[in-house]
Write an enzyme that holds these catalytic residues in place. Sequence first.
Site, PDB file in Angstrom:
ATOM      1  CG  HIS A 274      -0.509  -0.914   3.023  1.00 48.65           C
ATOM      2  ND1 HIS A 274      -0.448  -0.256   1.812  1.00 48.65           N
ATOM      3  CD2 HIS A 274      -0.177   0.013   3.965  1.00 48.65           C
ATOM      4  CE1 HIS A 274      -0.089   1.003   2.008  1.00 48.65           C
ATOM      5  NE2 HIS A 274       0.095   1.179   3.317  1.00 48.65           N
TER       6      HIS A 274
ATOM      7  CD  GLU B  89      -2.740  -4.297  -0.807  1.00 46.03           C
ATOM      8  OE1 GLU B  89      -2.926  -3.915   0.369  1.00 46.03           O
ATOM      9  OE2 GLU B  89      -2.777  -3.512  -1.775  1.00 46.03           O
TER      10      GLU B  89
ATOM     11  CB  CYS C 117       0.386   1.550  -2.663  1.00 48.04           C
ATOM     12  SG  CYS C 117       1.188   0.525  -1.405  1.00 48.04           S
TER      13      CYS C 117
ATOM     14  CB  CYS D 103       0.750  -3.432  -1.742  1.00 53.24           C
ATOM     15  SG  CYS D 103       0.479  -2.870  -0.040  1.00 53.24           S
TER      16      CYS D 103
END
Length: 152
Positions: free
Chosen positions: A53, A55, A84, A87
């Site tokens: 992801h 992040e 999410c 993250c």
Amino acid sequence: MIDDDEAMGLALDEAAMAPGHGDVPVGCVVIVGGKVVARRHNERERLGDPTAHAELLALRDAAAVVADGWRLVDATVVVTLEPCPMCAGAVLAARARRVVFGAPDPRAGALGSLYNLGADPRLGHELEVVPGVRAAEAADLLVRFFEERRPH
């Protein structure tokens, strides 16, 4: 010094690169001392990595260049979509000070929409969360991405 709006512009630029390799358009920048120290976008499809992801990738890059190693205590993480749980947990583990996000994520958002990990004192660290910065632009990138992939 870069402000939240400008930083979100950079994150939006990052997000716009993700569809080029089949990834969901989410972008992230990490700011320390008023300067961008990392900027990334989703690369799950590109890398074949479920944890890639924006992040997590940006936090890894930031930790590699700041003086305190993995501790990003003065960092602001700016991301186009509400993080999410994975993250948000990584941001907490990095001890970042702030998270600025664009579009809320009612399906998986962990900083206010579905969960609120940034304000849970049981986790030992709390975050300042600034939601909704350039939210319409961030949401538009996501809507266009998914519309282009759905059969009409």
